[in-house]
Design a protein around this motif. Structure first.
Motif, mmCIF file in Angstrom:
data_model
loop_
_atom_site.group_PDB
_atom_site.id
_atom_site.type_symbol
_atom_site.label_atom_id
_atom_site.label_comp_id
_atom_site.label_asym_id
_atom_site.label_seq_id
_atom_site.Cartn_x
_atom_site.Cartn_y
_atom_site.Cartn_z
ATOM 1 N N PRO A 9 0.878 -1.148 -0.101
ATOM 2 C CA PRO A 9 0.104 0.024 0.139
ATOM 3 C C PRO A 9 0.768 1.257 0.030
ATOM 4 O O PRO A 9 2.028 1.271 0.439
ATOM 5 C CB PRO A 9 -0.727 -0.186 1.320
ATOM 6 C CG PRO A 9 -0.737 -1.704 1.559
ATOM 7 C CD PRO A 9 0.429 -2.200 1.052
ATOM 8 N N VAL A 10 0.384 2.160 -0.482
ATOM 9 C CA VAL A 10 0.805 3.622 -0.427
ATOM 10 C C VAL A 10 0.054 4.515 0.270
ATOM 11 O O VAL A 10 -1.014 4.721 0.108
ATOM 12 C CB VAL A 10 0.931 4.172 -2.107
ATOM 13 C CG1 VAL A 10 1.827 5.445 -1.916
ATOM 14 C CG2 VAL A 10 2.184 3.157 -2.802
ATOM 15 N N LEU A 38 -6.939 -0.104 -9.191
ATOM 16 C CA LEU A 38 -6.401 0.548 -7.739
ATOM 17 C C LEU A 38 -7.628 0.794 -6.807
ATOM 18 O O LEU A 38 -8.616 0.988 -7.230
ATOM 19 C CB LEU A 38 -6.136 1.979 -8.052
ATOM 20 C CG LEU A 38 -4.715 1.819 -9.092
ATOM 21 C CD1 LEU A 38 -4.288 3.569 -9.303
ATOM 22 C CD2 LEU A 38 -3.631 1.060 -8.853
ATOM 23 N N ALA A 39 -7.205 0.332 -5.556
ATOM 24 C CA ALA A 39 -8.222 0.557 -4.442
ATOM 25 C C ALA A 39 -7.871 1.631 -3.521
ATOM 26 O O ALA A 39 -6.708 2.131 -3.572
ATOM 27 C CB ALA A 39 -8.208 -0.833 -3.872
ATOM 28 N N ALA A 40 -8.709 2.191 -2.532
ATOM 29 C CA ALA A 40 -8.387 2.800 -1.628
ATOM 30 C C ALA A 40 -8.972 2.643 -0.095
ATOM 31 O O ALA A 40 -10.233 1.822 -0.268
ATOM 32 C CB ALA A 40 -9.055 4.608 -1.914
ATOM 33 N N LEU A 41 -8.438 3.182 0.764
ATOM 34 C CA LEU A 41 -8.876 2.800 2.260
ATOM 35 C C LEU A 41 -8.643 4.054 3.012
ATOM 36 O O LEU A 41 -7.686 4.541 3.183
ATOM 37 C CB LEU A 41 -7.987 1.585 2.527
ATOM 38 C CG LEU A 41 -8.503 1.186 4.105
ATOM 39 C CD1 LEU A 41 -9.876 0.637 4.133
ATOM 40 C CD2 LEU A 41 -7.375 0.063 4.543
ATOM 41 N N LYS A 42 -9.651 4.496 3.405
ATOM 42 C CA LYS A 42 -9.723 5.437 4.695
ATOM 43 C C LYS A 42 -10.291 4.952 5.741
ATOM 44 O O LYS A 42 -11.626 4.809 6.000
ATOM 45 C CB LYS A 42 -10.565 6.642 4.111
ATOM 46 C CG LYS A 42 -10.331 7.923 5.116
ATOM 47 C CD LYS A 42 -11.176 9.229 4.595
ATOM 48 C CE LYS A 42 -10.663 10.343 5.455
ATOM 49 N NZ LYS A 42 -11.478 11.732 4.604
ATOM 50 N N PRO A 43 -9.451 4.453 6.594
ATOM 51 C CA PRO A 43 -9.896 3.841 8.004
ATOM 52 C C PRO A 43 -10.684 4.470 8.835
ATOM 53 O O PRO A 43 -11.435 4.295 9.610
ATOM 54 C CB PRO A 43 -8.357 3.073 8.576
ATOM 55 C CG PRO A 43 -7.613 3.547 7.369
ATOM 56 C CD PRO A 43 -7.954 4.469 6.622
ATOM 57 N N LEU A 107 -7.023 -4.677 4.356
ATOM 58 C CA LEU A 107 -5.870 -4.440 3.572
ATOM 59 C C LEU A 107 -5.733 -5.597 2.619
ATOM 60 O O LEU A 107 -5.514 -5.535 1.544
ATOM 61 C CB LEU A 107 -4.876 -3.872 4.046
ATOM 62 C CG LEU A 107 -4.728 -2.547 4.432
ATOM 63 C CD1 LEU A 107 -3.619 -2.193 5.388
ATOM 64 C CD2 LEU A 107 -4.741 -1.448 3.128
ATOM 65 N N LYS A 108 -6.026 -6.905 3.449
ATOM 66 C CA LYS A 108 -5.724 -8.007 2.751
ATOM 67 C C LYS A 108 -6.635 -8.206 1.431
ATOM 68 O O LYS A 108 -6.504 -8.654 0.568
ATOM 69 C CB LYS A 108 -5.639 -9.118 3.571
ATOM 70 C CG LYS A 108 -5.259 -10.534 2.937
ATOM 71 C CD LYS A 108 -5.053 -11.798 4.038
ATOM 72 C CE LYS A 108 -4.570 -12.957 3.303
ATOM 73 N NZ LYS A 108 -5.527 -13.363 2.082
ATOM 74 N N ASP A 115 -4.789 -4.439 -7.659
ATOM 75 C CA ASP A 115 -3.366 -4.423 -7.911
ATOM 76 C C ASP A 115 -2.545 -3.744 -6.767
ATOM 77 O O ASP A 115 -1.585 -4.328 -6.205
ATOM 78 C CB ASP A 115 -2.901 -3.936 -9.111
ATOM 79 C CG ASP A 115 -3.565 -4.474 -10.528
ATOM 80 O OD1 ASP A 115 -3.410 -5.770 -10.427
ATOM 81 O OD2 ASP A 115 -3.940 -3.873 -11.304
ATOM 82 N N PHE A 116 -2.994 -2.864 -6.262
ATOM 83 C CA PHE A 116 -2.634 -2.278 -5.032
ATOM 84 C C PHE A 116 -3.451 -1.160 -4.551
ATOM 85 O O PHE A 116 -4.559 -0.748 -5.082
ATOM 86 C CB PHE A 116 -1.113 -1.585 -5.063
ATOM 87 C CG PHE A 116 -0.711 -0.618 -5.823
ATOM 88 C CD1 PHE A 116 -0.251 -0.753 -7.035
ATOM 89 C CD2 PHE A 116 -0.849 0.595 -5.243
ATOM 90 C CE1 PHE A 116 -0.156 0.420 -8.127
ATOM 91 C CE2 PHE A 116 -0.791 1.792 -6.176
ATOM 92 C CZ PHE A 116 -0.040 1.464 -7.304
ATOM 93 N N THR A 117 -3.114 -0.752 -3.240
ATOM 94 C CA THR A 117 -4.268 0.143 -2.523
ATOM 95 C C THR A 117 -3.448 1.503 -1.849
ATOM 96 O O THR A 117 -2.230 1.385 -1.597
ATOM 97 C CB THR A 117 -4.554 -0.618 -1.343
ATOM 98 O OG1 THR A 117 -5.495 -1.963 -1.710
ATOM 99 C CG2 THR A 117 -5.568 0.152 -0.565
ATOM 100 N N PHE A 118 -4.127 2.610 -2.089
ATOM 101 C CA PHE A 118 -3.911 3.817 -1.462
ATOM 102 C C PHE A 118 -4.566 3.904 -0.264
ATOM 103 O O PHE A 118 -5.709 3.577 -0.010
ATOM 104 C CB PHE A 118 -4.342 5.005 -2.437
ATOM 105 C CG PHE A 118 -3.524 4.945 -3.651
ATOM 106 C CD1 PHE A 118 -2.031 5.206 -3.661
ATOM 107 C CD2 PHE A 118 -4.187 4.661 -4.723
ATOM 108 C CE1 PHE A 118 -1.385 5.253 -5.055
ATOM 109 C CE2 PHE A 118 -3.488 4.703 -6.176
ATOM 110 C CZ PHE A 118 -2.285 4.795 -6.236
ATOM 111 N N LEU A 119 -3.734 4.495 0.737
ATOM 112 C CA LEU A 119 -4.228 4.540 2.276
ATOM 113 C C LEU A 119 -4.123 5.898 2.735
ATOM 114 O O LEU A 119 -3.062 6.697 2.690
ATOM 115 C CB LEU A 119 -3.273 3.854 3.184
ATOM 116 C CG LEU A 119 -3.718 3.480 4.534
ATOM 117 C CD1 LEU A 119 -4.866 2.625 4.701
ATOM 118 C CD2 LEU A 119 -2.394 2.601 5.333
ATOM 119 N N GLU A 120 -5.526 6.323 2.881
ATOM 120 C CA GLU A 120 -5.584 7.967 3.236
ATOM 121 C C GLU A 120 -5.486 8.055 4.895
ATOM 122 O O GLU A 120 -6.338 7.379 5.575
ATOM 123 C CB GLU A 120 -6.770 8.523 2.527
ATOM 124 C CG GLU A 120 -6.903 10.073 3.203
ATOM 125 C CD GLU A 120 -8.084 10.693 2.464
ATOM 126 O OE1 GLU A 120 -8.474 11.636 2.853
ATOM 127 O OE2 GLU A 120 -8.651 10.059 1.597
#
Length: 243
Positions: A9-10, A38-43, A107-108, A115-120
């Motif tokens: 993740p980035v 591409l995915a995004a995660l804002k926890p 995240l998993k 392909d990969f995830t952006f983490l805000e």
């Protein structure tokens, strides 16, 4: 980015109102053009009452609207508090307890689907997430590459310098980006702030995303400007160039 970091993740970090969510949505749009999912995660999010009252679209909904596969908002924005307080206080008042294992599972799941995830992240490295963990502690634990997004205005200038100083002490892999969320009438001030940021960070700013009028929920135009303004960074993120 090193070989070990290419598929991790980035983290997209920056102060409040610097345009992190729009930046991520635009990167997701660029991924579509290259057949990269591409995915995004804002926890951690809050101010649900204010957002509903203003009929605003949530950041999680914006992510879902740009991602492929029609994900549910609870997948990309799992912890949302009602009130507009610091994150820890908002969660405490709503009885929300952070389960870090649960976040790693999220995240998993995203890693398996995309392909990969952006983490805000929340709006400051010093923002408390829990009673004993700041955003900076979380970043040190994850060791993910960080893109620090800056709004080039005078109000946030010195705080950005303080945040960048802390990022240096954390010794993370950091890229610096200026996101021009409003028209800049004073070019001299812009160049001064740019110079001081690079001087303190000891590295060059990757570039500046130009201002996009009437952005709202259509991020294709911002994606166009990002691709032109940040070709090397975008190329690395999308795997078009070697690290």
């Amino acid at each position: 980015m090193t070989d070990n970091e290419k598929n991790s993740p980035v983290t997209i970090a920056g102060l409040d109102k610097c345009g992190k969510t729009a930046f991520i949505c635009s990167l997701i749009q660029l991924g579509h053009r290259s057949d990269i999912s591409l995915a995004a995660l804002k926890p951690f999010d809050n101010r649900l009452i204010q957002r509903n009252a203003n009929e605003e679209i949530s950041d999680g909904a914006l992510f879902c609207g740009n991602m492929t596969g029609d994900p549910m908002e609870i997948l990309v924005s799992p912890y949302v508090a009602y009130e507009t307080y610091p994150i820890e206080m908002s969660f405490r008042r709503d009885g929300i307890r952070i389960n870090w294992g649960f976040l790693n599972e999220r995240l998993k799941i995203l890693g398996d689907l995309y392909d990969f995830t952006f983490l805000e992240t929340p709006g400051s490295l010093c923002m408390p997430i829990t009673e004993d963990k700041l955003v900076s502690d979380w970043l040190m634990e994850t060791q993910y590459p960080v893109i620090w997004v800056m709004k080039p205005n005078q109000d946030q200038f010195t705080q950005n310098l303080a945040e960048i100083s802390l990022l240096k002490r954390l010794n993370l892999n950091v890229e610096l980006v200026i996101n021009n969320t409003v028209p800049i009438p004073d070019q001299d001030l812009l160049f001064y702030m740019w110079e001081k940021v690079e001087q303190l960070a000891g590295q060059e700013v990757a570039g500046m995303v130009p201002f996009v009028r009437n952005l709202e929920t259509d991020f294709s135009r911002m994606a166009d400007k990002m691709e032109a303004a940040l070709p090397e960074l975008v190329g690395r993120l999308l795997g078009k160039q070697n690290p």
